[in-house]
Motif scaffolding. Structure first.
Motif, PDB file in Angstrom:
ATOM      1  N   UNK A 240     -16.602  36.103 -26.942  1.00 27.12           N
ATOM      2  CA  UNK A 240     -16.399  34.614 -27.058  1.00 27.12           C
ATOM      3  C   UNK A 240     -16.502  33.787 -26.138  1.00 27.12           C
ATOM      4  N   UNK A 241     -18.201  33.775 -25.637  1.00 25.41           N
ATOM      5  CA  UNK A 241     -18.786  33.065 -24.206  1.00 25.41           C
ATOM      6  C   UNK A 241     -18.455  31.721 -23.759  1.00 25.41           C
ATOM      7  N   UNK A 242     -18.136  31.595 -24.967  1.00 28.56           N
ATOM      8  CA  UNK A 242     -17.227  29.459 -24.855  1.00 28.56           C
ATOM      9  C   UNK A 242     -16.702  29.857 -24.540  1.00 28.56           C
ATOM     10  N   UNK A 243     -15.589  30.699 -24.159  1.00 31.16           N
ATOM     11  CA  UNK A 243     -14.265  30.559 -23.314  1.00 31.16           C
ATOM     12  C   UNK A 243     -14.541  30.645 -21.721  1.00 31.16           C
ATOM     13  N   UNK A 244     -15.839  31.155 -21.490  1.00 30.62           N
ATOM     14  CA  UNK A 244     -16.461  31.121 -20.238  1.00 30.62           C
ATOM     15  C   UNK A 244     -16.631  30.062 -19.659  1.00 30.62           C
ATOM     16  N   UNK A 245     -17.569  30.094 -20.551  1.00 29.19           N
ATOM     17  CA  UNK A 245     -18.376  28.814 -19.709  1.00 29.19           C
ATOM     18  C   UNK A 245     -17.363  26.914 -20.109  1.00 29.19           C
ATOM     19  N   UNK A 246     -16.009  27.645 -20.300  1.00 31.09           N
ATOM     20  CA  UNK A 246     -15.306  26.505 -21.083  1.00 31.09           C
ATOM     21  C   UNK A 246     -13.597  25.953 -20.097  1.00 31.09           C
ATOM     22  N   UNK A 247     -13.935  27.256 -18.961  1.00 28.59           N
ATOM     23  CA  UNK A 247     -12.793  27.673 -18.716  1.00 28.59           C
ATOM     24  C   UNK A 247     -13.183  28.055 -17.218  1.00 28.59           C
ATOM     25  N   UNK A 248     -14.306  28.356 -16.524  1.00 29.56           N
ATOM     26  CA  UNK A 248     -14.629  29.588 -14.977  1.00 29.56           C
ATOM     27  C   UNK A 248     -14.144  28.345 -14.530  1.00 29.56           C
TER      28      UNK A 248
ATOM     29  N   UNK B 128      -6.455  39.445 -28.297  1.00 29.13           N
ATOM     30  CA  UNK B 128      -6.099  38.819 -27.183  1.00 29.13           C
ATOM     31  C   UNK B 128      -6.979  37.817 -27.635  1.00 29.13           C
ATOM     32  N   UNK B 129      -5.924  36.785 -27.389  1.00 26.46           N
ATOM     33  CA  UNK B 129      -5.929  35.599 -27.552  1.00 26.46           C
ATOM     34  C   UNK B 129      -5.345  35.043 -26.046  1.00 26.46           C
ATOM     35  N   UNK B 130      -6.094  33.168 -26.502  1.00 31.68           N
ATOM     36  CA  UNK B 130      -5.902  32.905 -25.145  1.00 31.68           C
ATOM     37  C   UNK B 130      -5.254  31.228 -25.359  1.00 31.68           C
ATOM     38  N   UNK B 131      -3.240  31.084 -24.734  1.00 28.00           N
ATOM     39  CA  UNK B 131      -3.089  30.419 -24.959  1.00 28.00           C
ATOM     40  C   UNK B 131      -2.846  28.992 -23.844  1.00 28.00           C
ATOM     41  N   UNK B 132      -2.761  28.185 -24.510  1.00 32.35           N
ATOM     42  CA  UNK B 132      -3.255  27.527 -22.750  1.00 32.35           C
ATOM     43  C   UNK B 132      -1.416  25.862 -22.904  1.00 32.35           C
ATOM     44  N   UNK B 133      -1.354  25.574 -21.527  1.00 26.13           N
ATOM     45  CA  UNK B 133      -0.205  25.451 -21.396  1.00 26.13           C
ATOM     46  C   UNK B 133       0.581  24.157 -22.226  1.00 26.13           C
TER      47      UNK B 133
ATOM     48  N   UNK C 298      -2.773  28.481 -33.692  1.00 23.90           N
ATOM     49  CA  UNK C 298      -3.917  29.409 -32.483  1.00 23.90           C
ATOM     50  C   UNK C 298      -5.235  29.331 -32.691  1.00 23.90           C
ATOM     51  N   UNK C 299      -6.557  28.723 -32.530  1.00 26.52           N
ATOM     52  CA  UNK C 299      -7.658  28.257 -33.400  1.00 26.52           C
ATOM     53  C   UNK C 299      -8.621  29.533 -32.934  1.00 26.52           C
ATOM     54  N   UNK C 300      -9.633  29.817 -33.727  1.00 24.93           N
ATOM     55  CA  UNK C 300      -9.971  30.517 -33.487  1.00 24.93           C
ATOM     56  C   UNK C 300     -11.129  30.841 -32.851  1.00 24.93           C
ATOM     57  N   UNK C 301     -11.241  29.815 -32.098  1.00 31.89           N
ATOM     58  CA  UNK C 301     -11.893  29.698 -30.714  1.00 31.89           C
ATOM     59  C   UNK C 301     -11.310  29.906 -29.241  1.00 31.89           C
TER      60      UNK C 301
ATOM     61  N   UNK D 224      -9.671  33.152 -29.138  1.00 29.17           N
ATOM     62  CA  UNK D 224      -9.595  34.441 -29.882  1.00 29.17           C
ATOM     63  C   UNK D 224     -10.425  35.169 -28.154  1.00 29.17           C
ATOM     64  N   UNK D 225     -10.127  35.578 -27.633  1.00 22.42           N
ATOM     65  CA  UNK D 225     -10.694  36.779 -26.651  1.00 22.42           C
ATOM     66  C   UNK D 225     -11.152  37.561 -27.234  1.00 22.42           C
ATOM     67  N   UNK D 226     -10.659  38.467 -27.492  1.00 21.40           N
ATOM     68  CA  UNK D 226     -10.792  39.228 -28.039  1.00 21.40           C
ATOM     69  C   UNK D 226     -10.862  39.930 -29.809  1.00 21.40           C
ATOM     70  N   UNK D 227     -11.614  39.764 -31.185  1.00 20.17           N
ATOM     71  CA  UNK D 227     -11.186  39.966 -32.790  1.00 20.17           C
ATOM     72  C   UNK D 227     -10.152  41.397 -32.257  1.00 20.17           C
ATOM     73  N   UNK D 228     -10.219  42.425 -31.834  1.00 19.92           N
ATOM     74  CA  UNK D 228      -9.516  43.525 -31.262  1.00 19.92           C
ATOM     75  C   UNK D 228      -9.081  44.359 -29.889  1.00 19.92           C
ATOM     76  N   UNK D 229      -7.941  44.252 -29.841  1.00 22.41           N
ATOM     77  CA  UNK D 229      -7.574  44.732 -28.835  1.00 22.41           C
ATOM     78  C   UNK D 229      -7.436  46.031 -28.745  1.00 22.41           C
TER      79      UNK D 229
END
Length: 365
Positions: free
Chosen positions: A97-105, A176-181, A212-215, A217-222
């Motif tokens: 999910x490359x959008x996560x890196x672009x959004x948060x890095x 594996x999911x990303x949770x935001x405080x 938890x939104x689909x966007x 998800x860091x990886x769909x298969x832990x």
């Protein structure tokens, strides 16, 4: 980027000077923890070994391990935070999910928001030690999460992101999911009452009806992601052990140079040589990809480095003598001793890794 380069770096020199001044305070949960993350980011630490296209220096991952080790040389609390944050960055770099890196890095590299690995539950689950603690119920726009994480580091009260394993039911692999405080349904406890490393912003998380939104998800298969990321997860973690041994060697070396301390030189030399051997093997293995196909070799190195931490700390105690027990003597040994006690228990613990190696040996027999 070798050790001398780091010392010549004004930002890192400022960081190590600050850590030297505040190490005991960070260990004891003092106010310095409020600025720890920004201090680490300002030094450029989080950009080490990050690809240049994402704002990093493009160096091999061994350089990030060595940078964490240099922080641990002054404060294991700071190194623990640095490891958690830098490992979270690694998750986003490895995510499909490359959008996560672009959004948060950008914010993570600047230390504007904290990154927490929170995958101890995942590692224990993969080893058959623990059930997944967060469960998902499907919704039209994603999933509803409920559960609890009992031990998470770098939960900066100013804002944090968490990577967690999520159970989706028997017919689907965990993700594996990303949770935001900032999300509704995510509640941080007070800091855990730790023996040491109390300034590491370590707490528990309660998850109640969190969407938890689909966007996210860091990886769909832990089951695929965790083994692939494990070499960097564990490799970066080993930086804490390397740095702690360096701190003990610094203490021993100081006393070995005194007129009555020459007897310490053989033990000091032996410890230095062992550390160099283990470090070289670790750096080579993470850089050339060996540990992706031979995880047992990485497990053995993690165990060996933890054992070396204990040996070096014991030698530092012998070298320091009775002054180690006097609070009015600025030896710093009390903190060093408490820090050493943490190395074997951080997930994956030495006992867990020994169990994994035993299973591996049984399988190969």
């Amino acid at each position: 980027m070798n050790a001398q380069t780091r010392i010549d770096n004004p930002d890192l020199s400022a960081l190590t000077a600050w850590l030297g001044e505040h190490a005991n305070e960070l260990d004891a949960d003092g106010p310095a923890q409020a600025e720890l993350l920004s201090r680490l980011a300002r030094s450029g630490l989080f950009r080490v070994s990050v690809p240049e296209e994402f704002g990093g220096d493009g160096q091999p991952v061994s350089q990030a391990i060595d940078a964490i080790a240099e922080v641990a040389r002054y404060s294991l609390t700071a190194a623990f935070v640095a490891w958690g944050h830098r490992t979270f960055i690694e998750y986003l770099l490895a995510s499909p999910n490359s959008e996560l890196a672009q959004q948060w890095l950008p914010a993570l590299l600047e230390g504007e928001i904290a990154g927490a690995t929170a995958l101890s539950n995942a590692m224990k689950y993969l080893s058959g030690i623990e059930e997944i603690q967060i469960h998902a119920t499907p919704q039209d726009d994603g999933w509803q999460l409920n559960g609890r994480l009992f031990w998470v580091t770098n939960l900066d009260p100013k804002g944090f992101l968490v990577a967690a394993i999520v159970e989706h039911g028997q017919d689907q692999p965990p993700s594996i999911a990303l949770l935001d405080s900032r999300q509704k349904g995510l509640t941080r406890s007070d800091n855990l009452d730790l023996l040491a490393l109390r300034g590491s912003s370590t707490a528990a998380l309660q998850i109640d009806d969190l969407t938890l939104k689909p966007q996210q998800v860091i990886h769909p298969n832990a089951l695929h992601f965790c083994p692939s990321i494990r070499p960097r997860f564990l490799g970066l973690q080993c930086g804490m052990s390397i740095g702690h041994v360096r701190a003990s060697l610094d203490s021993i070396s100081l006393r070995a140079r005194q007129p009555n301390g020459t007897y310490l030189q053989p033990a000091l030399t032996a410890l230095q040589e062992t550390l160099e051997q283990h470090s070289a093997a670790l750096y080579e293995g993470v850089n050339n990809g060996l540990f992706a196909t031979a995880p047992a070799e990485l497990f053995k190195l993690r165990i060996a480095l933890a054992e070396l931490v204990q040996r070096a700390a014991n030698q530092a105690l012998e070298a320091t003598g009775g002054n180690a027990y006097l609070l009015d003597k600025p030896t710093g040994f009390g903190r060093l001793w408490h820090e050493a006690a943490f190395i074997p228990v951080v997930t994956p613990s030495v006992s867990q890794l020994k169990g994994e190696l035993a299973k591996h040996e049984d399988h190969c027999a």
